[in-house]
Design an enzyme around this catalytic site. Sequence first.
Site, PDB file in Angstrom:
ATOM      1  CB  ILE A  38      11.871 -44.656  82.590  1.00 13.68           C
ATOM      2  CG1 ILE A  38      12.760 -45.852  82.224  1.00 13.68           C
ATOM      3  CG2 ILE A  38      12.959 -43.169  82.780  1.00 13.68           C
ATOM      4  CD1 ILE A  38      13.099 -45.894  80.854  1.00 13.68           C
ATOM      5  CE1 TYR A  53       9.472 -45.932  71.622  1.00  7.34           C
ATOM      6  CE2 TYR A  53      11.773 -46.516  70.847  1.00  7.34           C
ATOM      7  CZ  TYR A  53      10.876 -46.125  71.825  1.00  7.34           C
ATOM      8  OH  TYR A  53      11.325 -46.000  73.047  1.00  7.34           O
ATOM      9  CB  THR A  99       4.855 -36.144  80.492  1.00  9.50           C
ATOM     10  OG1 THR A  99       5.958 -36.424  79.632  1.00  9.50           O
ATOM     11  CG2 THR A  99       4.657 -34.569  80.609  1.00  9.50           C
ATOM     12  CB  SER A 156      14.968 -44.715  72.489  1.00 13.98           C
ATOM     13  OG  SER A 156      15.220 -46.201  72.513  1.00 13.98           O
ATOM     14  CB  SER A 172       4.315 -47.941  85.045  1.00  9.12           C
ATOM     15  OG  SER A 172       4.310 -47.807  83.496  1.00  9.12           O
TER      16      SER A 172
END
Length: 254
Positions: A19, A154, A13, A141, A17
Amino acid sequence: MSRKLDGKIALVTGATSGIGLAAAKRFAAEGATVYLTGRRQSELEAAVAAIVAAGGRATGVQADSSNLADLDRLYAQIQSEAGRLDVLYANAGGGGMLPLGAITEEQYEDTFNRNVKGVLFTVQKALPLLGRGASVILAGSTAGSMGTAAFSVYSASKAAVRNFARSWILDLKDRGIRINTLSPGPVRTPGLVELAGPDAAQQQGLVDYLASQVPLGRVGDPDEIAKAAVFLASDDSSFVNGIELFADGGMAQV
């Protein structure tokens, strides 16, 4: 010589662009039939064309991962065309920067819809297609385990994703489905440089600053994360379950 993903059906998904696109290209190069999603049709078509031009098998489906009707339509197509899903990389997501005191309800809802709600229902709605031995990769992340100024919303969303993996492997322990989190450090993608705004000098300044925080002395390339995703997707990681694999140049390790 056999490739690592020969015969597998994979979904990436947010693959137009960065990764996601790099992972889709790597999965296809390793023999998988790859489904890609993205919200922008023209970019999606270009991504599919690039994979096909390189000899891969790819299908693009325009979809927003935070839209449950889009997910239903996506999985109905995969069910009809392939009948199963062996690899799911829930990569779609994103978010902007605002410090505490300036955070808005709009920013919070956009970030958590994309990174938490989207990941949750992308995986949950895929369950009927996932069989024993399937691999699910969640996009984490380094921000999820580090403090970052003006990035708390985030970062919190990525911390939630990390716990999804820990909890879901217990929910699915009788099904033989592996779930792991892949957590990049700073990687030169459109999403990263755009955090600095449209000015090229400011974008390069952000990249240079982030590189100075990485023990390897540079930011990553999307293909380096894609290679780690291939490991988690393949049978090479058949006894790897519930981990957070950092591909971060050491940034979150010191």
